[in-house]
Structure formats: C-alpha cells, structure tokens
Design an enzyme around this catalytic site. Structure first.
Site, mmCIF file in Angstrom:
data_model
loop_
_atom_site.group_PDB
_atom_site.id
_atom_site.type_symbol
_atom_site.label_atom_id
_atom_site.label_comp_id
_atom_site.label_asym_id
_atom_site.label_seq_id
_atom_site.Cartn_x
_atom_site.Cartn_y
_atom_site.Cartn_z
ATOM 1 N N ARG A 245 71.750 29.262 95.626
ATOM 2 C CA ARG A 245 73.179 29.187 95.395
ATOM 3 C C ARG A 245 73.736 30.598 95.211
ATOM 4 O O ARG A 245 73.132 31.434 94.551
ATOM 5 C CB ARG A 245 73.482 28.364 94.147
ATOM 6 C CG ARG A 245 73.278 26.859 94.301
ATOM 7 C CD ARG A 245 73.419 26.185 92.946
ATOM 8 N NE ARG A 245 73.469 24.727 93.038
ATOM 9 C CZ ARG A 245 72.400 23.933 93.030
ATOM 10 N NH1 ARG A 245 71.184 24.471 92.942
ATOM 11 N NH2 ARG A 245 72.528 22.631 93.112
ATOM 12 N N ASN B 77 83.185 23.988 83.975
ATOM 13 C CA ASN B 77 82.535 25.061 83.226
ATOM 14 C C ASN B 77 82.608 24.766 81.738
ATOM 15 O O ASN B 77 83.267 23.810 81.315
ATOM 16 C CB ASN B 77 83.217 26.405 83.508
ATOM 17 C CG ASN B 77 82.930 26.937 84.898
ATOM 18 O OD1 ASN B 77 81.867 26.707 85.460
ATOM 19 N ND2 ASN B 77 83.887 27.665 85.453
ATOM 20 N N TYR C 100 83.060 24.213 98.776
ATOM 21 C CA TYR C 100 81.821 23.602 98.311
ATOM 22 C C TYR C 100 81.118 22.814 99.417
ATOM 23 O O TYR C 100 79.889 22.867 99.542
ATOM 24 C CB TYR C 100 82.092 22.699 97.111
ATOM 25 C CG TYR C 100 82.150 23.439 95.793
ATOM 26 C CD1 TYR C 100 81.243 23.181 94.782
ATOM 27 C CD2 TYR C 100 83.125 24.401 95.554
ATOM 28 C CE1 TYR C 100 81.292 23.850 93.567
ATOM 29 C CE2 TYR C 100 83.186 25.082 94.348
ATOM 30 C CZ TYR C 100 82.270 24.802 93.363
ATOM 31 O OH TYR C 100 82.325 25.473 92.170
ATOM 32 N N PHE D 97 88.162 34.511 95.091
ATOM 33 C CA PHE D 97 86.847 34.170 94.580
ATOM 34 C C PHE D 97 85.731 35.035 95.173
ATOM 35 O O PHE D 97 84.862 35.525 94.431
ATOM 36 C CB PHE D 97 86.549 32.680 94.786
ATOM 37 C CG PHE D 97 85.365 32.208 93.998
ATOM 38 C CD1 PHE D 97 85.404 32.166 92.615
ATOM 39 C CD2 PHE D 97 84.192 31.826 94.628
ATOM 40 C CE1 PHE D 97 84.309 31.747 91.876
ATOM 41 C CE2 PHE D 97 83.090 31.410 93.899
ATOM 42 C CZ PHE D 97 83.152 31.365 92.516
ATOM 43 N N ARG E 129 88.452 25.433 96.586
ATOM 44 C CA ARG E 129 87.139 24.861 96.278
ATOM 45 C C ARG E 129 86.887 23.594 97.094
ATOM 46 O O ARG E 129 85.729 23.293 97.430
ATOM 47 C CB ARG E 129 87.032 24.541 94.787
ATOM 48 C CG ARG E 129 87.038 25.758 93.877
ATOM 49 C CD ARG E 129 86.962 25.337 92.416
ATOM 50 N NE ARG E 129 85.622 24.912 92.046
ATOM 51 C CZ ARG E 129 85.358 24.152 90.987
ATOM 52 N NH1 ARG E 129 86.336 23.717 90.206
ATOM 53 N NH2 ARG E 129 84.112 23.809 90.702
ATOM 54 N N ARG F 160 73.487 25.807 102.456
ATOM 55 C CA ARG F 160 72.346 25.981 101.565
ATOM 56 C C ARG F 160 71.263 24.947 101.814
ATOM 57 O O ARG F 160 70.062 25.257 101.775
ATOM 58 C CB ARG F 160 72.812 25.903 100.108
ATOM 59 C CG ARG F 160 71.777 26.330 99.094
ATOM 60 C CD ARG F 160 72.352 26.362 97.706
ATOM 61 N NE ARG F 160 72.708 25.035 97.260
ATOM 62 C CZ ARG F 160 71.844 24.192 96.698
ATOM 63 N NH1 ARG F 160 70.594 24.537 96.525
ATOM 64 N NH2 ARG F 160 72.235 23.003 96.289
ATOM 65 N N ARG G 214 74.188 19.015 85.861
ATOM 66 C CA ARG G 214 73.525 20.312 86.023
ATOM 67 C C ARG G 214 74.299 21.362 85.241
ATOM 68 O O ARG G 214 75.519 21.509 85.401
ATOM 69 C CB ARG G 214 73.449 20.718 87.500
ATOM 70 C CG ARG G 214 72.623 21.986 87.732
ATOM 71 C CD ARG G 214 72.464 22.281 89.222
ATOM 72 N NE ARG G 214 71.574 23.419 89.463
ATOM 73 C CZ ARG G 214 71.965 24.692 89.516
ATOM 74 N NH1 ARG G 214 73.255 24.993 89.353
ATOM 75 N NH2 ARG G 214 71.101 25.655 89.733
ATOM 76 N N HIS H 122 75.983 30.181 90.257
ATOM 77 C CA HIS H 122 75.341 29.054 89.563
ATOM 78 C C HIS H 122 73.915 28.837 90.062
ATOM 79 O O HIS H 122 73.414 27.710 90.103
ATOM 80 C CB HIS H 122 76.163 27.771 89.724
ATOM 81 C CG HIS H 122 77.529 27.844 89.121
ATOM 82 N ND1 HIS H 122 77.775 27.565 87.796
ATOM 83 C CD2 HIS H 122 78.726 28.187 89.659
ATOM 84 C CE1 HIS H 122 79.062 27.726 87.546
ATOM 85 N NE2 HIS H 122 79.663 28.116 88.651
#
Length: 692
Positions: free
Chosen positions: A73, A149, A363, A162, A359, A370, A113, A76
């Site tokens: 990642r 968060n 994401y 970002f 976002r 990933r 998580r 995070h």
C-alpha cells in the site's frame, strides 16, 4: 552579491478559498505536456458542487500516484486487523433505509484494519502518525466500507493535493529517509505553504497520534456523508467510533522506547487481547444535521479540515462493534483486504466533499493495481456475504465460473428458455437526487467557505489541558528541530501565530529562534468555544484492558503477587511477571513462580503501571542491573503508578524516584495501585524533564 534570504512573508498568492497558488518557474503540465492552470483544486460543478469525471488533470495525477508502489500500500502500509460483528443498538429507519439500521439487535459481520499512514510495511507500530481505522460491514445489501482515521479532520481540502501531501511526508526522494516520520524538511515545507493543514497539525502534534493501544482510539469517518430514508429524505451525517476502554495515549519518550523494545507493540496488544477473550469494543455514533443547519455554521461541512463540535451536535449512539476473532492468515486477510469509500449500501450516500470525491476514484484504482486484478472483490476477505450477480466476466484471476451466455443486457434470452441473468431493482442504490444549491457552472476553484484555516486549529489548542498543550509544544519543537531549512521553520512559526501567539512563542523559544510576524490569513480566525470532547485528559478512562508489570525476585511474597492478580482480574486488567531470568523466581516458602518476561526484554514502557515485589536479599543484585533501574526510572519519568514493598526502597532511592501520590505501599493493600492503572501523575513531569 548578497545572499538571497527566505523570510516568511504575507504575499503568498492565494485562491478564493485561501489556498496557496504559486506561480513562477517552468510551466506545470500533465504527462502529455498540457499546461495546468490550477494544481490546488479539482474541477467541480460549482464551488461546492461534486467533482467532475472529465477532470483529466485530477484523474491523471491520482492515477499515477495510485500506481507508484507495487504491491505494498502506498499509504497505510503497516497495519493489523481483526474480525468481529456490528450490532444495531438503536433502530433509525427515520434516518436511513440501510438494512443494518432497521432493527434493534440486527448483527452483521465486520472486518477492521488499523494502520499507520506514513511508514512502510516494515516500519514500527508507534511513530507519531495518524492511524487508519477502516471497517468493512458485510451487510445483507452488500459491503459498506467506512474508511476513516483516528482523527476527525485531515491535512488537505481537495483530493488534488493528496499525492503532494504523501510525497512530502514519505522518505525524501533523494535519500530514502526518514522512515515513518514527519520530522523532516519536505513535510514541513509543504505544511508551511498549506495553511489549510494547520488544524490537522494541531491534532498530529497532540497525544492523539501516540495511542496507547489500538483498542483505545476513537475512529472517525472524517467526511460528511448522507443518510437517506425510504421516502428519499436525506440528512447529513458524520460517523464516530467511541472506544469502550476510553482514549489513552503514551508520551513521546515512551513511544520512542516502545519502538525499540517492541516494534510490533500495537498489533501484539490487539492479538493478545482478542486471544485472551478481552474483546475490544466501540460504539458507533452519528452527528446528524440538515442543510439549513450546515449553512448557518461559520465553517463548511464539506471541508475535511473541519469538524463539528460535539457540543453543537451531540453524538447519537446507534450501534456497537466487537472484535472477537483474529485472522487465520495475516496475508490472506489483513494484507489482501481492500477498502473502498465507494462501497456504500442503499440508505448511505456521499456529499460533495472534494477530498471524498477524489477518494471515490482513487481507492478502486489503487486496489486494482495493488492486488493485480479487477477481480480482487472475489478474494474471500473482500467478497460480499450476500448474493452477488452481474454481467462482468473474465479478467486476470477470475475464479468464479459463470454459466450461460448472458453477459450483456438488455437481452431476451429468457424467451428461449435460457438464463437471462440479473436485472436492476427499484429498491437498489440510488443517489440523492437533489442538491440544495444546483451548480450552474464548472470551475477549477476552492469554495470561499473553505478559507478559514485557523479558527478550529485555535479551538483545538484551547480545548486541551495545560499538560496536553505542553506536549504539543514539545512535539512541534522536536519536529521543527529536525528541519534543516531555516526559512521553513520561520514560516511554520509565522503560521502558528495565527493559531495561538503564546503557542508560537513557546515553540520559537524551544527552537532558539526569533518569532516572525504572523502570515496574513486568507480569513481572520475567530475564537470558538473550547470543546471538552477534543481533550483526552479531561476524561478518565476505565482500568479495563490495562496491564501491570510486576518485577519479582527470589524470596518475594507470593500472597502479594496473587492479590495483585486477583484485583487486576476483577478490574478486567492483566498482570505480567518480570524477573531477572525468564525461568522465574523461588518465592518465600519455596514455591516456584515462572516469569512472563525477562527484565531486559520487558521495559516498563510496555506496561501501564509497575509493581516491585522484591525481597531484601533479592533486591541487591538489581541495584547493579541497569535494565532493572531503567524499569523503575522510566516508569517514574512517564508518570506511572508504582507499587512497591519496603524492600524496594533502595531501588527507588538509587534512581531518584521521590514518593508522591502515585506511589502505593503494597503492604497496605494492592487495590489502590490497580485503580491507577489507566491514569498518570502528570505533576511529576515538572520534576523530570524528558528530552523532546
């Protein structure tokens, strides 16, 4: 020729929302050479409208950023997780038609998580950093991911920034360090030019970024979302997670030493709590309000750098979450879990928050990169637990085996007796149909209502206790002392003037610097009422979940150790036995007591308080044992309660631990020590000056 100086000035070019708009130098372009006119704001349908998909500058910038790391990642990266369940404790059908909120007692599985933001997967658990708090609800209507968060605000207002924020805080590009740290030039250079970040900086420099345990953190959805009921009536909402164990943090010196003693401190703590049956629990709370209320506030609820004080809109508790099972395989579950803010269910919708809007794109793109396949949703940890049907086929790592030839619609294959596949339903997800202020233009702009960057930062600082304010000053001094560019330090001090002049002066004094004039704010800050909810130390957490470290020697009083265990268990706390050797000690009377830890492998920073159950003969070797002396001196310096027998007096004297109200003579009883497990004697900080 005189050397050019870089003094702070009040002529930083600003946009309509007070954002820094720099000019000069070669033209900033896209990867295809197209000049960019505004690198601060995404393209919106009106100043407060939704972000437009046609914004190719935003999409290219975030697209490239999302693919910069494989497979770790980008942010995070270091995290841990657990399974559990969410239970609705108050049905709210009047607010939302989401199935999980329709019936009191309704339960759905969850996976959570927790993570640090800046460090790599191989970094430590205890840096000064924001913590991710992401929850995947496996509801009967699909997965809902509340990706938040442990802090309710963020550094930036627009997703366009970002990649810049993360590039600035990550190890510096030319040298690859520092790791998992914000105390360096590029981060503070960025912050000094981004006044919108100052509210978040107050949180980041507070004890909130040094949590004692993942079980003792609040969680926040950060953004403003919408709840929609069955009649289509929408209300705005902020999501809160309230830990049943209360909020607690470590000190900076403690966190630094924990990272050396146990870099896996937080994940080990979560694992041990769950395996012992001490299941972490949080309450889900809502701040619900309408557009008229939002429009009347001195800040914009679509601005992710702002929060809504709980005194203005109390948090309404509607559910609880319990984590009761650790993953069977860390990689298969915790590493492969993919959270998407775009995963919402009918009854929950988005706002026009420009950070959230970015976002929603980012994401999904990141997870595809990933995890290597558009079929990442088929990995068990990501798969919905309700039926899933659509016409999407094939792709890398396809593990489902769709039957028939209906992979498109409309189709009429059912007329020939074939399976025609799924169809849209009237009760499916539908976006809120109306905006209060319909957009009449498309502009790359920041709303003027986003321009107040300092009022809530000032409110946060004013809401802290004197101890917490001192910790914030020390954090700022430490961080800025690591900045090697003098003009950056001065510009941060100039920004801090707008938060609180006394704060700025204290930081300047700590740095040995002259305090520069304040930079002109885009909008003059105002003094908002302090909010007790923003402070940690204004609230006393329960003893539940804390851990007492008991240092023992040969000849120790076994009955006293047993009394400590009994009292701790009665308070739902735990005890760990520490000895010179892990094989343990022989107690008075000849009974053997095994140790949980060896003294030089279990420093007192790992415990909430300590007890010294030693004999007169057993204490003598410890007087020459540095690990034992550090065990006591660190506990004293970190303001923890210290229980002791009379035989421990030479140890206390040797390290200069002067008795105070948090010293407990165990011969008079063990319960007083247990009651102090979750609190600190902060007055002791005046006697013990720790390095910052």
């Amino acid at each position: 020729m005189a050397k050019k100086t870089h003094e702070p000035s009040d002529d930083l070019p600003q946009g309509s929302g007070g954002e820094t708009q720099q000019r000069g130098g070669p033209a900033l372009t896209t990867n295809h050479g197209v000049p960019v006119s505004d690198n601060q704001n995404s393209l919106k349908a009106g100043a407060r409208g939704p972000t437009l998909l046609e914004d190719f500058v935003l999409r290219e910038k975030i697209f490239h950023f999302d693919h910069e790391r494989i497979p770790e990642r980008i942010v995070h990266a270091r995290g841990t997780g657990a399974h559990g369940y969410f239970e609705c404790t108050e049905a709210i059908p009047e607010l939302t038609r989401a199935a999980l909120f329709q019936t009191k007692g309704e339960k759905v599985p969850v996976f959570v998580r927790f993570s640090t933001v800046a460090g790599s997967k191989g970094s430590k658990d205890t840096p000064r950093d924001v913590r991710g708090f992401a929850v995947k609800f496996y509801t009967t209507e699909g997965n809902w991911d509340l990706v938040g968060n442990n802090i309710p605000v963020f550094f930036i207002q627009d997703a366009m920034k970002f990649p810049d924020l993360v590039h600035a805080v990550k190890p510096e590009a030319d040298r690859g360090f520092p790791q998992a740290a914000s105390a360096h030039d590029t981060f503070w250079d960025f912050i000094s030019l981004m006044p919108e970040s100052m509210h978040m900086i107050m949180w980041a420099m507070s004890d909130r970024t040094l949590p004692r345990s993942l079980r003792m953190m609040e969680g926040f959805g950060v953004h403003t979302f919408r709840l929609v009921n069955a009649e289509g009536v929408a209300k705005m909402v902020k999501f809160h997670w309230k830990p049943k164990l209360g909020i607690q943090s470590t000190t900076w010196d403690e966190a630094v030493k924990i990272s050396g003693a146990d870099p896996d401190y937080h994940r080990r703590d979560l694992y041990e709590a769950i395996m012992a049956g001490n299941f972490p629990e949080w309450e889900l709370g809502l701040q619900v309000f309408d557009e008229d209320w939002a429009d009347a506030q001195p800040y914009d609820v679509l601005d992710a750098t702002k929060l809504i004080p709980e005194e203005d809109v109390p948090v309404r508790i509607v559910g609880r979450m319990v984590l009761d099972r650790y993953p069977d395989n860390f990689f298969a579950e915790t590493e492969q879990v993919a959270f998407l803010p775009s995963n919402v269910v009918p009854g929950i919708d988005f706002s026009n928050d420009p950070l959230l809007q970015g976002r929603l794109f980012s994401y999904l793109d990141t997870q595809k990169s990933r995890l290597g396949s558009t079929n990442f949703h088929q990995i068990p940890i990501n798969a919905p637990k309700c039926p899933m049907h659509n016409f999407q086929r094939d792709g890398l790592m396809q593990v489902m085996v769709p039957k028939g030839r209906a992979n498109y619609e409309p189709n009429s294959l059912d007329a020939a007796g074939e399976d025609a596949g799924p169809r849209a339903v009237d009760q499916g997800f539908a976006s809120v149909a109306r905006f209060a202020k319909p957009a009449t233009e498309k502009r790359r702009v920041r709303a003027e209502s986003f321009a107040d960057h300092f009022s809530q930062a000032r409110q946060f600082f004013a809401s802290q206790t004197e101890v917490e304010q001192t910790h914030m000053v020390a954090a700022l001094v430490f961080e800025l002392s690591k900045v090697q560019l003098p003009h950056v330090r001065l510009r941060v001090l100039a920004q801090l003037q707008n938060v609180d002049p006394d704060l700025a002066q204290r930081v300047a004094d700590g740095l040995g610097a002259e305090l520069p004039p304040a930079l002109a704010p885009a909008k003059p800050p105002v003094d908002l009422p302090p909010s007790d909810a923003l402070s940690i130390l204004k609230h006393t957490p329960p003893v539940t979940g804390r851990c007492l470290g008991v240092l023992v020697t040969d000849g120790a009083d076994g009955a006293m150790i047993e009394a400590l265990r009994t009292d701790a268990e009665a308070a739902a706390a735990t005890v760990k036995i520490i000895a010179a050797k892990v094989g343990g000690v022989t107690l008075k009377g000849g009974k053997r007591l095994p140790a949980d830890e060896k003294i030089d492998g279990a420093p007192s920073v790992l415990f909430d308080a300590i007890a010294l159950v030693v004999s007169e003969d057993g204490v003598q070797p410890l007087l020459g044992e540095k690990a034992a002396l550090d065990f006591i001196s660190d506990a004293y310096a970190h303001c923890k309660a210290i229980g002791h027998t009379a035989a421990a007096r030479p140890l206390l004297d040797k390290v200069g631990a002067a008795p105070d109200g948090f010293f407990c003579d165990l011969t008079a009883g063990t319960k007083p020590l247990i009651t102090k497990l979750a609190t600190r004697h902060w007055a002791r900080e005046q006697k013990v000056k720790l390095p910052v």
